[in-house]
Design an enzyme around this catalytic site. Structure first.
Site, PDB file in Angstrom:
ATOM      1  N   SER A 124       0.832  -1.196   0.000  1.00  0.00           N
ATOM      2  CA  SER A 124       0.000   0.000   0.000  1.00  0.00           C
ATOM      3  C   SER A 124       0.873   1.255   0.000  1.00  0.00           C
ATOM      4  O   SER A 124       1.632   1.479  -0.922  1.00  0.00           O
ATOM      5  CB  SER A 124      -0.952  -0.026   1.192  1.00  0.00           C
ATOM      6  N   ASP A 132      -3.009   6.296  -3.830  1.00  0.00           N
ATOM      7  CA  ASP A 132      -1.801   5.674  -3.310  1.00  0.00           C
ATOM      8  C   ASP A 132      -1.303   4.610  -4.290  1.00  0.00           C
ATOM      9  O   ASP A 132      -1.964   4.338  -5.305  1.00  0.00           O
ATOM     10  CB  ASP A 132      -2.045   5.116  -1.905  1.00  0.00           C
ATOM     11  N   ASP A 139      -1.165   1.355  -4.678  1.00  0.00           N
ATOM     12  CA  ASP A 139      -1.994   0.239  -5.148  1.00  0.00           C
ATOM     13  C   ASP A 139      -3.429   0.663  -5.418  1.00  0.00           C
ATOM     14  O   ASP A 139      -4.290  -0.169  -5.675  1.00  0.00           O
ATOM     15  CB  ASP A 139      -1.947  -0.936  -4.166  1.00  0.00           C
ATOM     16  N   ASP A 152      -5.990   1.876  -3.728  1.00  0.00           N
ATOM     17  CA  ASP A 152      -7.185   1.601  -2.933  1.00  0.00           C
ATOM     18  C   ASP A 152      -7.537   2.770  -2.013  1.00  0.00           C
ATOM     19  O   ASP A 152      -8.582   2.752  -1.369  1.00  0.00           O
ATOM     20  CB  ASP A 152      -7.048   0.293  -2.134  1.00  0.00           C
TER      21      ASP A 152
END
Length: 577
Positions: free
Chosen positions: A146, A305, A307, A309
């Protein structure tokens, strides 16, 4: 010789050790560093594992990944008889070793006779969730850390519903991982064998197209308005991550054509070299977007961000300066926009889901629209689990969010989705611009209607073995010696989520909380204020959350400051014992 030294010697003498890891291991001469790398195994938590890259059982590397996959494969074969044919969907982000770990996952699955469906290029976490559902796989794996620092990577597991695995599923998988005795000797097949035998299948653009078709359906604009060119100037930064293509395509579908991308941050870069942290929660991540916004006179700035999500959004405040909305603020605005543009008849059995550390403003907005609010523990896995339960009831999911910049608008994905959120945020900004208002103007309309709900969070980073022990000690003292007053406000209730009960401070009355057990303590104070203390599940931190409701912003900020000061002092006292 201690246990960790024995494990270290096993790795050091392993002749087939990966050359890069061997070179790094040979350079590790500090005993404390070695102990931290080998004193324990990298924790597989309620969603997977995340840690610093490098050699050792307490690090992310091909061997710890292989061991996790070995356990997952054994779990799937025991719990899903058709797992081999259904397979596992795999995606990865822009971090160091992400693509390699994705392939290692496929290699171990193939050795177990389980097909792997791997994205050919890096893709966002929500696309992995969608792919599991679209392809009908038995599970999914996302290689990501993340928004953690560059030295981290992680391994997240998804169930057949496309949601993060539940605590019960995680517990079962952990049991199977524990049965794998030697991470260095996990069986695997090489890539050419995988492809030759049909165990490795590459995911093309079909899944992207199917996702984008669903994405178009979240719009609250009528068909004619969707196709009309929008007078909205947008700046977008993917913060060196995975969201670039899908966000732009999603916006284009709704004819948002005035989009400027922060080109320096559109480059995939595992060092995230243009920011201190690739986290849209931290306002410094918007520095370059704000500079570009000033040049283009942008109406809204959006940032995802790595990734994709989590989403951050900035707009002009009352002073005409770009300011970043908090996750609580953006979530409240989205919820209000969705509910105010929905048919009241369709909201009869509608449910909004939020976490226990998310603002109570969302509940007030939902109540005003006849929508029930459901609280979950911190973590979107619990929101995804609740949505899955709706499949067997007549309840309807309308929105889910958490204060840490995670939102889900439509449940064709079962995890937080920054692509969905980015598109809806721009649509919402367009709606309010037509009313002559910015997103901050719209936010203050909500405050004027429901009261000034303000929130904040502080954290204390405590790394390594010693840090973990300190975090445990702080939580133990908080639980065993609960506060009776914080920031001048009396504590009415103490919610101990590990014990699963809510205690009234001034009586002997207790009641069950009705949520899974977790190491969290929450204080319910007078005047709708609250404080919540919990260790982070993904970083070596202990976090403290605060929420107040006051008649005006100045009073609210003063009360927040009092709560923070008292809690920081209390944590410091507990840490010093």
């Amino acid at each position: 010789m201690s246990h960790w030294e024995m494990v270290y010697e096993k790795w050091r003498s392993f002749e087939q050790l990966d050359p890069a890891l061997k070179q790094e291991l040979d350079g590790m001469i500090d005993k404390k560093t070695l102990e931290d790398a080998f004193y324990t195994e990298l924790t597989f938590g309620t969603g997977g594992m995340r840690g610093v890259l490098g050699p050792g059982t307490n690090r992310m590397n091909i061997y710890t990944v292989r061991k996790a996959v070995d356990g997952l494969a054994n779990y799937l074969q025991a719990h899903a008889g058709d797992a081999g044919e259904r397979g596992v969907a795999i995606s990865y982000d822009s971090r160091y070793m992400s693509q390699e770990f994705a392939l290692e996952t496929a290699k171990v699955l193939g050795a177990h006779g389980i097909k792997a469906y791997v994205f050919e290029t890096l893709h966002p976490t929500p696309l992995l969730s969608f792919a599991v559902r679209y392809l009908g796989t038995a599970a999914g794996v996302m290689i990501t850390a993340s928004h953690n620092p560059p030295e981290y990577n992680g391994f997240k597991v998804y169930n057949e519903d496309g949601g993060q695995i539940t605590p019960d599923e995680a517990s079962d998988i952990i049991g199977y991982i524990g049965e794998t005795e030697d991470e260095l000797l996990v069986p695997y097949l090489e890539q050419d064998k995988l492809e030759e035998q049909g165990w490795l299948n590459w995911i093309g653009l079909t899944v992207d197209y199917a996702y984008l078709e669903q994405l178009a359906g979240i719009s609250k604009l009528d068909a004619a308005e969707q196709q009309k060119a929008k007078e909205l100037q947008i700046v977008f930064t993917p913060l060196h991550g995975t969201a670039h293509d899908l966000v732009l395509k999603g916006l284009d579908q709704l004819t948002f054509n005035q989009v400027d991308v922060v080109e320096e941050q559109a480059v995939t870069d595992p060092e995230f070299s243009t920011v201190e942290s690739p986290n849209p929660e931290e306002h410094q991540a918007f520095t370059m977007a704000i500079a570009l916004g000033k040049q283009t006179h942008a109406d809204v700035l959006i940032g995802t961000d790595p990734d994709a999500d989590r989403l951050g959004v900035a707009a002009q405040d009352a002073a005409g300066e770009y300011a970043v909305l908090t996750g609580n603020q953006l979530g409240a605005l989205m919820l209000d926009y969705i509910l105010s543009h929905s048919d009241p008849v369709l909201l009869k059995n509608a449910r909004m889901i939020k976490t226990i550390v998310t603002s109570e403003l969302g509940r007030k907005i939902a109540d005003a629209n006849g929508v029930k609010t459901i609280d979950t523990l911190t973590g979107f896995k619990y929101i995804g689990e609740k949505i899955r339960q709706f499949d067997a009831t007549d309840e309807t999911f309308v929105f889910g969010y958490e204060e840490s910049y995670g939102y889900l608008i439509s449940d064709f994905v079962r995890d937080k989705d920054a692509v969905q959120a980015a598109v809806l945020a721009c649509e919402m900004a367009y709606y309010w611009k037509k009313q002559g208002k910015t997103l901050f103007d719209a936010l203050h309309l909500l405050y004027e209607t429901y009261g000034y709900y303000l929130e904040d969070m502080s954290s204390l980073t405590l790394k390594g073995k010693e840090g973990s022990e300190k975090i445990a000690a702080i939580m133990a003292r908080t639980r065993n010696e609960p506060l009776t007053e914080i920031g001048g406000l009396q504590v009415a209730y103490v919610e101990d989520y590990l014990a699963g009960e809510r205690k009234a401070v001034h009586s002997d009355r207790t009641e069950p909380i009705g949520l899974p057990k977790e190491n969290v303590v929450k204080y319910i104070l007078a005047d709708d204020s609250w404080v919540c203390l919990r260790p982070s599940g993904t970083e070596p931190k202990i976090k403290c959350y605060f929420g107040v409701r006051e008649p005006d912003e100045q009073t609210g900020r003063q009360q927040l400051s009092k709560l923070k000061t008292d809690m920081e002092n209390a944590i410091s006292r507990a840490d010093s014992v």
